[in-house]
Scaffold this motif. Structure first.
Motif, PDB file in Angstrom:
ATOM      1  N   VAL A  48      27.361 -84.678  -4.157  1.00 33.40           N
ATOM      2  CA  VAL A  48      27.274 -83.403  -3.434  1.00 33.40           C
ATOM      3  C   VAL A  48      25.855 -83.195  -2.903  1.00 33.40           C
ATOM      4  O   VAL A  48      25.662 -82.775  -1.761  1.00 33.40           O
ATOM      5  CB  VAL A  48      27.728 -82.241  -4.348  1.00 33.40           C
ATOM      6  N   LYS A  49      24.852 -83.506  -3.726  1.00 40.03           N
ATOM      7  CA  LYS A  49      23.464 -83.355  -3.280  1.00 40.03           C
ATOM      8  C   LYS A  49      23.134 -84.331  -2.150  1.00 40.03           C
ATOM      9  O   LYS A  49      22.468 -83.961  -1.186  1.00 40.03           O
ATOM     10  CB  LYS A  49      22.506 -83.554  -4.455  1.00 40.03           C
ATOM     11  N   LYS A  50      23.605 -85.583  -2.270  1.00 46.47           N
ATOM     12  CA  LYS A  50      23.333 -86.581  -1.232  1.00 46.47           C
ATOM     13  C   LYS A  50      23.945 -86.181   0.100  1.00 46.47           C
ATOM     14  O   LYS A  50      23.390 -86.453   1.160  1.00 46.47           O
ATOM     15  CB  LYS A  50      23.870 -87.950  -1.657  1.00 46.47           C
ATOM     16  N   LEU A  51      25.097 -85.546   0.049  1.00 46.74           N
ATOM     17  CA  LEU A  51      25.759 -85.103   1.286  1.00 46.74           C
ATOM     18  C   LEU A  51      25.108 -83.849   1.873  1.00 46.74           C
ATOM     19  O   LEU A  51      25.488 -83.398   2.948  1.00 46.74           O
ATOM     20  CB  LEU A  51      27.246 -84.855   1.017  1.00 46.74           C
ATOM     21  N   GLY A  52      24.170 -83.265   1.139  1.00 48.02           N
ATOM     22  CA  GLY A  52      23.477 -82.072   1.622  1.00 48.02           C
ATOM     23  C   GLY A  52      24.287 -80.798   1.489  1.00 48.02           C
ATOM     24  O   GLY A  52      23.976 -79.800   2.139  1.00 48.02           O
ATOM     25  N   LEU A  53      25.306 -80.814   0.651  1.00 49.51           N
ATOM     26  CA  LEU A  53      26.175 -79.643   0.516  1.00 49.51           C
ATOM     27  C   LEU A  53      25.541 -78.518  -0.295  1.00 49.51           C
ATOM     28  O   LEU A  53      26.050 -77.406  -0.312  1.00 49.51           O
ATOM     29  CB  LEU A  53      27.514 -80.051  -0.109  1.00 49.51           C
ATOM     30  N   MET A  54      24.425 -78.796  -0.966  1.00 46.59           N
ATOM     31  CA  MET A  54      23.748 -77.766  -1.757  1.00 46.59           C
ATOM     32  C   MET A  54      22.563 -77.164  -1.002  1.00 46.59           C
ATOM     33  O   MET A  54      21.861 -76.323  -1.529  1.00 46.59           O
ATOM     34  CB  MET A  54      23.313 -78.328  -3.105  1.00 46.59           C
ATOM     35  N   LYS A  55      22.357 -77.599   0.241  1.00 50.24           N
ATOM     36  CA  LYS A  55      21.274 -77.059   1.054  1.00 50.24           C
ATOM     37  C   LYS A  55      21.821 -75.934   1.920  1.00 50.24           C
ATOM     38  O   LYS A  55      22.831 -76.091   2.583  1.00 50.24           O
ATOM     39  CB  LYS A  55      20.685 -78.148   1.949  1.00 50.24           C
TER      40      LYS A  55
END
Length: 154
Positions: A48-55
């Motif tokens: 999830v972090k790698k996909l940028g979904l937490m930004k």
């Protein structure tokens, strides 16, 4: 992780809420139990972090705040410019209700410290939205909302 970096302090206060242990085959937050579950969660979180979904998208939140302010101004403008007939009153009521609802969702996101990386900026914008647009206390909301998430009552 956002609110409680000191895990020892969290364990100290959560100890009073412990009412029992789960069965050995049930999920647990303890790392020694259910290693596969913990590993799966860590892998999912990493993906999830790698996909940028937490930004968060700061432009989105800026436009949402601007949108909310414009609807609020439009609601008051309708009353000021067209007077207080039943039609203008109803139109103004709809606009102001939409603005208040939007402001509530907006302050909720800032209250969860989910917009800016720095919690201070989240709290400043939340206080602006709560105190100036909703005429409510951001501290009151934060205290009650944290209790809601912790499922405790004081």
């Amino acid at each position: 992780m956002t609110f409680h970096l000191d895990k020892a302090l969290v364990r100290k206060h959560m100890k009073t809420l412990l009412i029992g242990e789960l069965a050995p085959h049930e999920p647990s937050f303890e790392r020694s139990k259910n290693k596969l579950l913990v590993e799966d969660f860590r892998e999912l979180r990493s993906t999830v972090k790698k996909l940028g979904l937490m930004k968060s998208n700061h432009l989105f939140f800026f436009l949402l705040l601007l949108h909310t302010l414009l609807i609020e101004v439009a609601g008051w403008f309708v009353l000021w410019y067209f007077g207080t007939s039943i039609n203008t009153f109803l139109i103004s009521t709809v606009l102001l209700t939409i603005a208040q609802s939007q402001a509530n969702y907006l302050q909720h996101d800032f209250g969860h410290v989910s917009v800016f990386n720095n919690p201070k900026w989240n709290h400043i914008v939340q206080e602006f939205v709560m105190c100036h647009l909703k005429a409510l206390s951001a501290n009151w909301w934060q205290r009650h909302h944290n209790q809601h998430h912790a499922n405790i009552r004081t």
